[in-house]
Design a protein around this motif. Structure first.
Motif, mmCIF file in Angstrom:
data_model
loop_
_atom_site.group_PDB
_atom_site.id
_atom_site.type_symbol
_atom_site.label_atom_id
_atom_site.label_comp_id
_atom_site.label_asym_id
_atom_site.label_seq_id
_atom_site.Cartn_x
_atom_site.Cartn_y
_atom_site.Cartn_z
ATOM 1 N N SER A 30 0.794 -1.220 0.000
ATOM 2 C CA SER A 30 0.000 0.000 0.000
ATOM 3 C C SER A 30 0.831 1.276 0.000
ATOM 4 N N SER A 31 2.139 1.165 0.124
ATOM 5 C CA SER A 31 3.010 2.337 0.144
ATOM 6 C C SER A 31 3.491 2.760 -1.238
ATOM 7 N N TYR A 32 3.205 1.959 -2.261
ATOM 8 C CA TYR A 32 3.808 2.173 -3.563
ATOM 9 C C TYR A 32 2.792 2.256 -4.692
ATOM 10 N N ALA A 33 3.124 3.115 -5.658
ATOM 11 C CA ALA A 33 2.362 3.138 -6.897
ATOM 12 C C ALA A 33 2.603 1.848 -7.668
ATOM 13 N N MET A 34 1.630 1.471 -8.478
ATOM 14 C CA MET A 34 1.730 0.278 -9.304
ATOM 15 C C MET A 34 1.413 0.636 -10.746
ATOM 16 N N GLY A 35 2.001 -0.096 -11.649
ATOM 17 C CA GLY A 35 1.763 0.170 -13.056
ATOM 18 C C GLY A 35 1.635 -1.094 -13.875
ATOM 19 N N TRP A 36 0.949 -0.959 -14.995
ATOM 20 C CA TRP A 36 0.889 -2.000 -16.011
ATOM 21 C C TRP A 36 1.593 -1.484 -17.256
ATOM 22 N N PHE A 37 2.472 -2.301 -17.797
ATOM 23 C CA PHE A 37 3.206 -1.994 -19.007
ATOM 24 C C PHE A 37 2.962 -3.097 -20.018
ATOM 25 N N ARG A 38 3.263 -2.807 -21.274
ATOM 26 C CA ARG A 38 3.170 -3.847 -22.280
ATOM 27 C C ARG A 38 4.275 -3.684 -23.319
ATOM 28 N N GLN A 39 4.628 -4.794 -23.920
ATOM 29 C CA GLN A 39 5.660 -4.796 -24.940
ATOM 30 C C GLN A 39 5.289 -5.779 -26.037
ATOM 31 N N ALA A 40 5.142 -5.264 -27.240
ATOM 32 C CA ALA A 40 4.893 -6.096 -28.402
ATOM 33 C C ALA A 40 6.235 -6.517 -28.983
ATOM 34 N N PRO A 41 6.274 -7.623 -29.718
ATOM 35 C CA PRO A 41 7.535 -8.094 -30.299
ATOM 36 C C PRO A 41 8.216 -7.019 -31.136
ATOM 37 N N GLY A 42 9.495 -6.794 -30.867
ATOM 38 C CA GLY A 42 10.263 -5.824 -31.624
ATOM 39 C C GLY A 42 9.961 -4.378 -31.315
ATOM 40 N N LYS A 43 9.163 -4.120 -30.305
ATOM 41 C CA LYS A 43 8.789 -2.757 -29.974
ATOM 42 C C LYS A 43 9.212 -2.390 -28.559
ATOM 43 N N GLU A 44 9.149 -1.102 -28.267
ATOM 44 C CA GLU A 44 9.498 -0.603 -26.947
ATOM 45 C C GLU A 44 8.442 -0.998 -25.925
ATOM 46 N N ASP A 46 5.996 0.038 -23.191
ATOM 47 C CA ASP A 46 5.248 1.259 -22.933
ATOM 48 C C ASP A 46 4.346 1.102 -21.722
ATOM 49 N N ILE A 47 4.168 2.192 -21.014
ATOM 50 C CA ILE A 47 3.241 2.160 -19.896
ATOM 51 C C ILE A 47 1.814 2.149 -20.433
ATOM 52 N N VAL A 48 0.980 1.366 -19.803
ATOM 53 C CA VAL A 48 -0.421 1.260 -20.167
ATOM 54 C C VAL A 48 -1.283 2.033 -19.175
ATOM 55 N N ALA A 49 -1.038 1.805 -17.900
ATOM 56 C CA ALA A 49 -1.803 2.453 -16.855
ATOM 57 C C ALA A 49 -1.022 2.395 -15.560
ATOM 58 N N SER A 50 -1.306 3.317 -14.669
ATOM 59 C CA SER A 50 -0.701 3.297 -13.351
ATOM 60 C C SER A 50 -1.707 3.800 -12.338
ATOM 61 N N TYR A 60 -3.669 6.711 -17.672
ATOM 62 C CA TYR A 60 -3.869 5.799 -18.786
ATOM 63 C C TYR A 60 -3.200 6.344 -20.031
ATOM 64 N N ALA A 61 -2.560 5.470 -20.763
ATOM 65 C CA ALA A 61 -2.052 5.849 -22.070
ATOM 66 C C ALA A 61 -3.234 6.209 -22.968
ATOM 67 N N ASP A 62 -3.019 7.158 -23.861
ATOM 68 C CA ASP A 62 -4.095 7.583 -24.751
ATOM 69 C C ASP A 62 -4.682 6.421 -25.548
ATOM 70 N N SER A 63 -3.848 5.467 -25.879
ATOM 71 C CA SER A 63 -4.284 4.358 -26.706
ATOM 72 C C SER A 63 -5.287 3.437 -26.017
ATOM 73 N N VAL A 64 -5.344 3.489 -24.684
ATOM 74 C CA VAL A 64 -6.242 2.603 -23.955
ATOM 75 C C VAL A 64 -7.285 3.350 -23.155
ATOM 76 N N LYS A 65 -7.192 4.652 -23.111
ATOM 77 C CA LYS A 65 -8.127 5.453 -22.325
ATOM 78 C C LYS A 65 -9.560 5.209 -22.789
ATOM 79 N N GLY A 66 -10.428 4.971 -21.818
ATOM 80 C CA GLY A 66 -11.813 4.687 -22.120
ATOM 81 C C GLY A 66 -12.102 3.221 -22.336
ATOM 82 N N ARG A 67 -11.062 2.412 -22.468
ATOM 83 C CA ARG A 67 -11.227 0.979 -22.681
ATOM 84 C C ARG A 67 -10.702 0.147 -21.520
ATOM 85 N N PHE A 68 -9.615 0.606 -20.906
ATOM 86 C CA PHE A 68 -8.983 -0.131 -19.816
ATOM 87 C C PHE A 68 -9.247 0.575 -18.490
#
Length: 122
Positions: A30-44, A46-50, A60-68
């Motif tokens: 409970s003392s720490y922020a948490m995040g979800w990241f993702r990585q597609a093959p051959g790509k950087e 990227d943070i998805v949400a925190s 939320y990353a713009d690419s997932v905002k409203g969906r995740f």
């Protein structure tokens, strides 16, 4: 020490939903922020949400905002990522990460789970 384990990944058709969960070890989740990241093959990676340590704020990353939706349950030491309206471009390995500190006002993520594969078919 700190261990993070993701679950819930799998294969889903475009437009479908998945819920990822991350179980964390330790007594001070409970003392720490948490995040979800993702990585597609051959790509950087990227943070998805925190989410802040107390769940009061989220990002939320713009690419997932409203969906995740990211959420956490500090009593259970878990953080979830509800993924709706999935698209083929969401296909990636998804990683759970825990804050390790703050540098120049930016959260550093120093602890990572092994990842879980999410594949969205078209």
């Amino acid at each position: 020490q700190v261990q993070l384990v993701e679950s819930g990944g799998g294969l889903v058709q475009a437009g479908g939903s998945l819920r990822l969960s991350c179980a964390a070890s330790g007594r001070f989740f409970s003392s720490y922020a948490m995040g979800w990241f993702r990585q597609a093959p051959g790509k950087e990676r990227d943070i998805v949400a925190s989410i802040s340590y107390n769940g009061a704020t989220s990002y939320y990353a713009d690419s997932v905002k409203g969906r995740f939706i990211i959420s956490r349950d500090n009593a259970k030491n878990t953080v979830d990522l509800q993924m709706n309206s999935l698209k083929p471009e969401d296909t990636a390995v998804y990683y759970c990460a825990r804050e390790s500190g703050i540098v120049d006002g930016k959260i550093q993520y120093g602890y990572w789970g092994p990842g879980t594969q999410v594949t969205v078919s078209s």
